[in-house]
Structures are given as structure tokens and as C-alpha cells.
Write an enzyme that holds these catalytic residues in place. Structure first.
Site, PDB file in Angstrom:
ATOM      1  N   GLY A 131       0.813  -1.212   0.000  1.00 45.26           N
ATOM      2  CA  GLY A 131       0.000   0.000   0.000  1.00 45.26           C
ATOM      3  C   GLY A 131       0.845   1.260   0.000  1.00 45.26           C
ATOM      4  CE1 TYR A 154      -2.195   8.799   2.326  1.00 47.24           C
ATOM      5  CE2 TYR A 154      -4.546   8.965   2.754  1.00 47.24           C
ATOM      6  CZ  TYR A 154      -3.477   9.119   1.902  1.00 47.24           C
ATOM      7  OH  TYR A 154      -3.693   9.578   0.624  1.00 47.24           O
ATOM      8  CD  GLU A 155      -1.873   2.990   2.303  1.00 44.47           C
ATOM      9  OE1 GLU A 155      -1.005   2.141   2.044  1.00 44.47           O
ATOM     10  OE2 GLU A 155      -2.808   3.290   1.562  1.00 44.47           O
ATOM     11  N   GLY A 156       0.830   4.342   7.577  1.00 42.68           N
ATOM     12  CA  GLY A 156       2.085   4.368   8.314  1.00 42.68           C
ATOM     13  C   GLY A 156       2.645   5.770   8.275  1.00 42.68           C
ATOM     14  CG  HIS A 171       6.969   4.794   6.101  1.00 51.07           C
ATOM     15  ND1 HIS A 171       5.698   4.999   6.546  1.00 51.07           N
ATOM     16  CD2 HIS A 171       6.856   4.050   4.983  1.00 51.07           C
ATOM     17  CE1 HIS A 171       4.840   4.422   5.714  1.00 51.07           C
ATOM     18  NE2 HIS A 171       5.523   3.841   4.752  1.00 51.07           N
TER      19      HIS A 171
END
Lengths: 377, 381
Positions: free
Chosen positions: A241, A361-363, A368
Site C-alpha cells: 500500500g 496515513y498508511e504508516g 516508516h
């Protein structure tokens, strides 16, 4: 090494760019102003084969690859970050785990609808107390006869107005992270509803909702993978993602940069185009360079995934760099436009508002850095 | 050197802070969402005598010094950036032009009313074709007997439509360049003067920003401010004060963002502890706090110089550039620190980030500020 896109990939870029300019760009400002998710645009994306780009034709997909998908998300995001994330969440977060972990029946039943674009898909992981710490979720799933009963709620769910969701719930609290399971939930299942639409800073034309599960009955055949495999499914899904978000961020940055470059060449002050002043041209040079690097990192991650090689570090780096680039580029693009950049009559302030979420978002980008650091170790 | 605020300044700061947090801050989100002029805030400010903080007492102001005024703008902006800029514009460029350059009649006509808040002031310099290049403005003022007839339009004017008197810059002769620019005081209800469209902006939504349109707008010579051709000098002389004011606004916005980020990260738990405990988070906050500290010192230094009538152009530009760049940086990081919640309109930080951006642009873009600083360096000061 080869840094040229194949003719097929060039064609996809051209096709999606034309679609984006014609069907998405003209209403981007209005949809943002009204906070309106336009399902018709998503349906049109399905009609031209964008909603299942990487999947095999037997599942209704286009039989193409992850690089083509990245290019599509980038081109959509260049004109409208909201539609970019709509496609990204649909493919990377909902379709991919079904494609990767689903049984043949599940793929036939759900992946096909997603690939064709007749259903819109989302990913139900985040809860009010489980953001970066996703494992701390409270939503439960209890097996009762032929059904799992789900109870709880999810927030900040992209494509919340969709039909198919990969939802994560606790099937065994005592096992902690290993007690989480994944389910394919159809919005028509009893006990499923959506709560409020989130009022956001940007990506206002994307659908972001709360998902509510009140004794929601999910057939046991809809368990995705095995009980206890949910966290692994979630984490591997996010690995891919993030490549989609890297593409979205790259697209946002590209759109903002083009607008700023164009404006600076037309706007005159002190008797000349403001592009002539080093303050401005050097800003644009820095923007262009960072976007180039972001794009290369994004394409590398997509290519790596397509090659079947481990892609976790590449996609984390791409997401981190591209989203930071988008934030910097859009902020500077508003600056290049001066007072007009601050006005909602020009697109760059929207792009700046849209860019911010790509760092979160998505981490989050902090997560990260954690992910990348682990790879370095 | 003395890095401690005097008793008086500290007491003023506490007063402004308490007032702002109690009376202004709770409504900031509402005014932003509804994009309404914060009339209620203005009424409360007027009731406190805060609409003319630096205006001499003989003119009905609070008679405070410039540093006190700057602290005031910072504290109001910390509660509501829109209200902060409304006040900064009203005072720095809405009231000071008349106070410093007005004839006795003009001062009698306007200053007391501006200082009390009965009148709101505004400043009209920018046009669609003249932003950074202000001297190239086109709005014309044609002399006809005892009158001037104004034609043209202005854009991005704060308090547009809500201000009662506007300091307007027009040229009596474009061929003279900046030396043809002349300042005027235009009352809102002057025939030929109309308010155009309201600008839809990224942030500062309660700062109503409009176009002004002049169509054969007749102003008597008694409404001319200063001499013909003196307009550009008037505009330039107001810049230092104006810049320090916006620097204070940026500082207030940054401080509000830091306050919220600290509050949130100390109580938000993930992975079994407050996220503040993670170095990624605490180090970000450390960076933010340090930048704000440096910004505050630059702003107060510029204010100190101006208060003491010392040259301050370079320091004013430095303060404006640094404090507003800091505001952009701090607010962007604050949204990050609040994670997904920070991106929603249920928390204040995304508004602070939207508000911060324009502070890098108006009152002289930060690129122009660098030009000013560079020129000062070139000249050896």
C-alpha cells in the site's frame, strides 16, 4: 538497468492522463469545496480497466503490473489526490490481500467485483486507540456456528462508502498480536453500517468514514487466511500500500510543480516574468529534482514488487521520500503563486492540503523511519 | 542586555493571554468553518479598550508602547490567527497612517473612532498586476478642481466590507513611477467605491478579504493623506511596524501549535506509553520549541528597536521572515504529531497550518524580505 518506460507503460500513462484531464480534473475543485465523493468517476475508472490493473484477466483484471498501477495512481493524483487515493486504497489495501491470501472462491466472489469496479473496496484496520499501534485494536470477532460476529468500530476508513472491506478483528485476545484475524466484509451484511464522514483538511473529495460493527454477521467462509494470521496480512498489505501512496504523493507534487512553473513564466513583476528571479527559478529547480527522485524511488518499489523480490524497504523509502517531497513542493508552489496561491480559485492550496495526509496515513513517516531502520540493522 | 520582560510588559502579556484564551480561542474553529467576520470578538476587544493598544491616550488609545502592542498581537493570534491579523491590519496599517500622516482634521475625524473600535480600518495597496512590485500599481487619481477621481481596483484587502475607512494608494501620474503614488482615506459609503467579491482562501477564513472597486470615485482633497506623490514613502514607512506585527502573528500561531502538540503527545498512548516518550516525537518538539524561541527573540528585538526609535528595517524583515517560516514549519510538524487526528477538523492544528501559510506571503513575501535583508548586508548594516 533501463530507465525508459516500455511502450505499454507509456501508453497507460497517456491513457490515464487523458482520462484524468477529461473526467477528473474539471470537477476537482468543486468536489473538494463540497466534500463530495463522486462515485461516477470511480465507475468510469472501472469502465476503462483501471480498477483491477495488476490482477489476472480471469479475475476481471487488466493483467498488467504494479508499475502500471503506480503510473495510474500518479496520473490521477496529479489532477486530484482524492481520486488517486480512492484507487490506491481500492487496489492495494482491499484487492491485494484478497488476491494474495484469498481462496479461489473468495477471489471469484470478491476480487472480480473489485477488479471490474462494480464494487469499491476499503481496509478496516485503524481504531481510535489503535493507529500506529495497530495491534491494540478492540474490535472482536467471535465464531458462532456458521458465522463470526463482529463488534467494534474502525475510523478514518478510506472508501468508507464502498461495498467490500478487509476488516481486522480480535478472535483471541489472549494471543495479543497473534490473536488478530482478517475478514472479508460486504457492506450488505447485517450489523454493518457507516458512521460519520470525517471532516478533513484535504483529500476532501475522498470518502473517509467510520465503520460500525454491531453484532455484524460475517459468514465463516469470509475469514481471510487463517485465524491469527490477521496481523501478518495487515502488515504485508501495508508494505504494498505504501507504494500506492508514494505514487499518489509523486503525482500531487508533479501537479503542483507544473502549475507553479507555468505561473512563474506568465506572472510579471518588476518588468519581467518572476521565473527570471533566482529565488523563484532555484525553488523550482529544487522541486523538479526532488520529484524526479521521488518518481524513481516509487517506480523502483513497484518494479521490485512486480519482479517478485522483497520490496518492503524500497516501498517504505519511496513512501517516506515522496510524501515529504509532496509536502515541500506544494508548500513552495503556493509560495510561487504568492497571494493567488492562497486563494481557492487556484489549485495549489488544495494540493498543499492534500499533500499533508500522505506523510501520515498508511504508516506515519515516523513509522516508516522505524521500518527502514530495521532493514538497516 | 536584559532578557527579562519588564514587570509592566509581563503583566500586559498575562492580561492579553488570559483574555485571549477565555474570550477568543473557544470560537476560533467556528469562525474558520463559517468564514464569518468575528464581530463578537471585535466587540469584546473594543470593550476592553484593545482596539487601539499602541494609540496615544490623547487619541483614546491605551497608550502602550510598540513592544506591548506586539505582545498583544502574538497573544491574540495564538488564540485566533484571523482575529490577530484583523487587529494588526486595523492598527498597523489602518490607524497608523492617519495618526502619523494625517492632518489635524483627518486625525480628529478618524483616530478616536479607530482607537475605540467604533471604526475598523483597512489598507488598500495590492492590485492584480502589482503584488511584490507595489510601485507599479495602476489605480489612478485624476485631479479635478478640489477633488480627486479614483478609478481602478484593489485585491486581497483584509477587513474588506467591514472596515469603515480605507487607506487607498493611487497614482496621479503613472509616468512618475513610485513618485506619483498618493495616499487617500476612503470612507466605505463613498459613491463610486464598492466592495467586490470575497476571496475564498486556504485559511484565515474569518479575515474577510475582498476586492475593492473604484469607478469614478470622487474624493475631496481633504481626504488626501499627506502630499501628492508622498504615498509610496508613507507605504514604505509603515512597513517596519507592519512586518513586526505579522512576525508576531506568525509567532502566536506557532506557539499555539506547539502548545497543542505538547498537550496531545503527553496523553496519547501507543505501544503502551505516551508517544512523547519516543525520540522521534520528543526531538521534533525540541526542534519546534527551539525555532520558536529564536523567532520570539528576533521579534522582540525588532520591537525593542522600534520602541526605542532605533533603525530596525533589517531586523524587522528578519523577524518577519524567520517567525513566519517557523510558523509554517511548526504547524506542519504539529499536524504530523497529532497523526490522523491532526488531519481532521476536530483538532485545531490543521487550521493553524492553513493559517500559517499566508504569513509567509503577505506583508511582503519572504522572498522580498530576503531581498531587504540582502540589501542591508550589502550596505554594511
Amino acid at each position: 538497468m533501463n530507465f525508459q518506460l516500455s511502450p505499454e507503460h507509456e501508453m497507460i500513462r497517456k491513457m490515464v492522463r487523458e482520462f484524468a484531464e477529461k473526467e477528473v480534473a474539471p470537477t476537482a475543485a468543486e468536489r473538494d469545496e463540497k466534500e463530495h465523493f463522486d462515485r461516477n468517476i470511480f465507475n468510469k475508472m472501472g469502465e476503462i480497466g483501471l480498477t483491477g490493473i495488476p490482477w489476472e484477466e480471469q479475475y476481471g483484471g487488466a493483467g498488467s503490473d504494479f508499475l502500471a498501477y503506480a503510473i495510474a495512481v500518479e496520473e490521477l493524483s496529479r489532477v486530484c489526490a482524492s481520486m488517486g487515493v480512492t484507487l490506491s486504497a481500492h487496489i492495494s489495501l482491499c484487492s491485494w490481500p484478497i488476491w494474495k491470501y484469498g481462496t479461489e472462491e473468495q477471489k471469484q466472489k470478491y476480487l472480480t467485483r473489485l477488479a471490474e469496479g462494480s464494487a469499491l473496496g476499503g481496509f478496516g484496520l485503524t481504531e481510535p486507540n489503535a493507529g500506529s499501534d495497530a495491534a491494540r485494536m478492540l474490535t472482536t470477532a467471535t465464531l458462532e456456528g456458521d458465522y463470526y460476529t463482529l463488534n467494534g468500530s474502525k475510523i478514518f476508513i478510506s472508501n468508507g462508502e464502498g461495498e467490500i472491506f478487509v476488516v481486522f478483528a480480535m478472535t483471541d485476545k489472549s494471543k495479543g498480536v497473534k490473536g488478530i484475524s482478517a475478514f472479508i466484509v460486504d457492506s450488505s451484511f447485517p450489523g454493518f453500517s457507516i458512521g460519520g464522514h470525517e471532516k478533513k483538511m484535504g483529500i476532501r473529495a475522498a470518502s473517509t468514514c467510520e465503520l460500525l460493527f454491531a453484532d455484524c454477521k460475517v459468514p465463516k467462509e469470509n475469514l481471510l487466511g487463517k485465524e491469527g494470521e490477521g496481523f501478518k496480512i495487515a502488515m504485508t498489505t501495508l508494505d504494498g500500500g505504501r507504494g500506492g501512496i508514494a505514487a499518489q504523493a509523486t503525482g500531487i507534487a508533479q501537479g503542483a510543480f507544473e502549475a507553479a512553473l507555468n505561473y512563474s513564466q506568465g506572472r510579471e513583476q518588476f518588468g519581467q516574468p518572476i521565473f527570471n528571479f533566482q529565488a523563484v527559478s532555484f525553488m523550482l529547480a529544487d522541486m523538479a529534482t526532488k520529484i524526479e527522485a521521488a518518481r524513481l524511488l516509487t517506480y523502483q518499489a513497484a518494479w521490485t514488487e512486480g519482479q517478485g523480490m522483497p520490496y518492503g524497504k524500497a516501498s517504505a523509502m519511496a513512501k517516506l521520500f515522496a510524501s515529504d517531497t509532496a509536502m515541500e513542493v506544494t508548500t513552495n508552489a503556493v509560495q510561487v503563486f504568492g497571494g493567488y496561491g492562497y486563494s481557492r480559485e487556484y489549485p495549489v492550496e488544495r494540493m498543499m492540503r492534500d499533500a499533508k495526509i500522505t506523510q501520515i496515513y498508511e504508516g506515519t513517516n515516523e513509522i516508516h523511519r522505524l521500518v527502514i531502520a530495521r532493514y538497516l540493522k | 542586555m536584559d532578557f527579562k520582560l519588564s514587570e509592566e510588559h509581563a503583566a500586559s502579556q498575562r492580561l492579553f493571554h488570559e483574555f485571549a484564551q477565555k474570550e477568543i480561542a473557544p470560537y476560533a474553529a467556528f469562525y474558520d468553518e463559517s468564514a464569518q467576520f468575528p464581530r463578537e470578538n471585535i466587540n469584546k476587544l473594543a470593550a476592553q479598550g484593545f482596539m487601539g493598544v499602541p494609540v496615544p491616550e490623547e487619541w483614546g488609545g491605551a497608550g502602550a508602547d510598540f513592544l506591548t502592542y506586539i505582545i498583544f498581537i502574538e497573544e491574540i493570534s495564538r488564540a485566533c490567527a484571523s482575529t490577530g491579523v484583523i487587529l494588526a491590519v486595523h492598527t498597523s496599517v489602518g490607524t497608523f497612517p492617519v495618526l502619523y500622516f494625517g492632518s489635524e482634521e483627518q486625525k480628529q475625524k478618524y483616530v478616536r473612532k479607530l482607537a475605540s473600535g467604533e471604526y475598523i480600518g483597512a489598507y488598500a495597496l495590492t492590485e492584480t498586476g502589482s503584488g511584490s512590485d507595489a510601485a507599479s500599481l495602476c489605480t489612478s487619481a485624476r485631479r479635478e478642481g478640489d477633488d480627486y477621481v479614483l478609478n481602478g481596483s484593489k485585491v486581497f484587502i483584509s477587513n474588506g466590507g467591514h472596515a469603515d475607512v480605507y487607506t487607498v494608494f493611487a497614482t496621479v501620474d503613472r509616468n512618475l513611477g513610485s513618485r506619483g503614488i498618493t495616499a487617500f482615506l476612503a470612507d466605505r459609503d463613498t459613491p463610486g467605491f464598492s466592495i467586490g467579491a470575497i476571496e475564498k482562501k486556504m485559511g484565515l477564513n474569518a479575515d474577510i478579504t475582498t476586492e475593492l472597486i473604484f469607478t469614478d470615485c470622487r474624493l475631496p482633497a481633504s481626504q488626501r493623506l499627506g502630499q501628492e506623490g508622498e504615498g509610496f514613502r508613507i507605504a514604505m514607512s509603515l512597513l517596519d511596524g507592519g512586518r513586526i506585527g505579522i512576525a508576531a502573528q506568525g509567532l502566536g500561531i506557532a506557539q499555539a501549535a506547539l502548545d497543542e502538540a505538547l498537550r496531545y503527545t503527553k496523553q496519547r498512548e501507543q505501544f503502551g506509553e505516551p508517544v512523547f516518550n519516543f525520540q522521534a516525537v520528543s526531538f521534533k518538539l525540541a526542534n519546534m520549541a527551539t525555532r520558536i524561541e529564536a523567532a520570539r527573540l528576533l521579534v522582540y528585538q525588532a520591537a525593542f528597536l522600534k520602541t526605542n526609535s532605533l533603525p530596525c528595517s533589517k531586523q524587522a524583515s528578519m523577524a518577519k521572515m524567520y517567525a513566519t517560516d517557523t510558523a509554517m514549519y511548526v504547524t506542519t510538524e504539529a499536524v504530523q504529531l497529532l497523526g490522523g487526528n491532526g488531519y481532521t477538523r476536530r483538532y485545531p492544528v490543521e487550521r493553524l497550518m492553513r493559517d500559517a501559510k499566508v504569513t509567509q506571503i503577505y506583508e511582503g513575501t519572504n522572498q522580498i524580505q530576503r531581498l531587504v535583508i540582502a540589501r542591508a548586508l550589502q550596505k554594511g548594516f
